[in-house]
Write a protein that holds these residues in place. Sequence first.
Motif, PDB file in Angstrom:
ATOM      1  N   VAL A   1       0.817  -1.139  -0.040  1.00  9.54           N
ATOM      2  CA  VAL A   1      -0.066  -0.197   0.118  1.00  9.54           C
ATOM      3  C   VAL A   1       0.733   1.263   0.001  1.00  9.54           C
ATOM      4  O   VAL A   1       0.533   2.271  -0.686  1.00  9.54           O
ATOM      5  N   GLU A   2       2.093   1.245   0.948  1.00  8.63           N
ATOM      6  CA  GLU A   2       2.779   2.489   0.800  1.00  8.63           C
ATOM      7  C   GLU A   2       3.212   2.924  -0.496  1.00  8.63           C
ATOM      8  O   GLU A   2       3.697   3.973  -0.962  1.00  8.63           O
TER       9      GLU A   2
ATOM     10  N   ARG B   1      -9.789   0.346   0.770  1.00  7.89           N
ATOM     11  CA  ARG B   1     -10.197   1.251   1.939  1.00  7.89           C
ATOM     12  C   ARG B   1      -9.027   1.794   2.580  1.00  7.89           C
ATOM     13  O   ARG B   1      -9.023   3.055   3.083  1.00  7.89           O
ATOM     14  N   GLN B   2      -7.996   0.995   2.760  1.00  8.73           N
ATOM     15  CA  GLN B   2      -6.807   1.401   3.686  1.00  8.73           C
ATOM     16  C   GLN B   2      -5.871   2.313   2.787  1.00  8.73           C
ATOM     17  O   GLN B   2      -5.663   3.520   3.435  1.00  8.73           O
ATOM     18  N   LEU B   3      -5.991   2.185   1.415  1.00  9.75           N
ATOM     19  CA  LEU B   3      -5.081   3.154   0.795  1.00  9.75           C
ATOM     20  C   LEU B   3      -5.807   4.345   0.413  1.00  9.75           C
ATOM     21  O   LEU B   3      -5.388   5.675   0.486  1.00  9.75           O
ATOM     22  N   TYR B   4      -7.366   4.382   0.439  1.00  5.96           N
ATOM     23  CA  TYR B   4      -8.052   5.701   0.537  1.00  5.96           C
ATOM     24  C   TYR B   4      -8.171   6.388   1.831  1.00  5.96           C
ATOM     25  O   TYR B   4      -8.002   7.854   1.468  1.00  5.96           O
ATOM     26  N   GLN B   5      -7.840   5.807   2.825  1.00  7.16           N
ATOM     27  CA  GLN B   5      -7.918   6.402   4.226  1.00  7.16           C
ATOM     28  C   GLN B   5      -6.679   7.350   4.114  1.00  7.16           C
ATOM     29  O   GLN B   5      -6.397   8.326   4.777  1.00  7.16           O
ATOM     30  N   SER B   6      -5.386   6.639   3.802  1.00  9.22           N
ATOM     31  CA  SER B   6      -3.950   7.360   3.696  1.00  9.22           C
ATOM     32  C   SER B   6      -4.054   8.150   2.659  1.00  9.22           C
ATOM     33  O   SER B   6      -3.176   9.009   2.779  1.00  9.22           O
ATOM     34  N   PHE B   7      -4.881   8.338   1.720  1.00 12.95           N
ATOM     35  CA  PHE B   7      -4.575   9.112   0.670  1.00 12.95           C
ATOM     36  C   PHE B   7      -6.025   9.611  -0.009  1.00 12.95           C
ATOM     37  O   PHE B   7      -6.384   8.857  -1.092  1.00 12.95           O
ATOM     38  N   SER B   8      -6.498  10.367   0.549  1.00  7.04           N
ATOM     39  CA  SER B   8      -8.162  10.700  -0.160  1.00  7.04           C
ATOM     40  C   SER B   8      -8.252  11.929  -1.119  1.00  7.04           C
ATOM     41  O   SER B   8      -9.300  12.202  -1.337  1.00  7.04           O
TER      42      SER B   8
ATOM     43  N   LYS C   1       0.890   4.438  -2.569  1.00 17.50           N
ATOM     44  CA  LYS C   1       0.526   5.995  -2.038  1.00 17.50           C
ATOM     45  C   LYS C   1       1.393   6.945  -3.131  1.00 17.50           C
ATOM     46  O   LYS C   1       0.963   7.802  -3.380  1.00 17.50           O
TER      47      LYS C   1
ATOM     48  N   GLU D   1       0.050  10.124  -5.431  1.00 18.89           N
ATOM     49  CA  GLU D   1       0.728  11.384  -5.417  1.00 18.89           C
ATOM     50  C   GLU D   1       1.165  11.720  -6.654  1.00 18.89           C
ATOM     51  O   GLU D   1       0.821  12.928  -7.039  1.00 18.89           O
TER      52      GLU D   1
END
Length: 200
Positions: free
Chosen positions: A97-98, A127-134, A101, A105
Amino acid sequence: VLKSDRPAPHRDALLTERFEGGNGLHEPQRFCLLLTLSELAPRPDPDEVSTAARTSLHHIASSTNWALLAERLGIQQNRPFAVVAPGASRAVRRWPVERWKSILEWLNEKNIHVVLLSGSSDAEIARQLYQSFSKDTTLVAGVTSFTETVALLARASIFLGNDSGPSHIAGALGVPTLTLFIAREDSNPDAPSSPIRIHP
């Protein structure tokens, strides 16, 4: 079944004959060869088989009401977007996931809207990716049918994802596609995850 180094004793026990050949072929070509060697079909043209699949997918996409689907998903109809699918059915095929991100970006810097896509089984990753980069991102996690997914992918400007169903659908639809595979470039071209064997 075409003989390979891939062990599948239980599957192979149900088959009646093993054929030689098919090494280093793309999967559609491999299946066409198997049909011919099995005398189940005259020698099919892999390009015709691929064309039939592409035609069917485009028909599915065009028969879906895109205006209604886009409204339901919260996607602006007249704005180009990238579909990013960070999941895959097998954990080993999932890029971290990192790392995704950094891709989001980069897309954001290019002013490209991102639609994060997943099925229900890997929705948590999206969802995890979305929450860290919305920022400028729409989440479409486990809420579309197969038909709706095809319609969404058909309208994407670009697709980025792991070796998974959406990658192959996007590629077949002719969408510019970047697919991440776990196989090394110099590895066995007949391995189950070889990009030579199963590329979109």
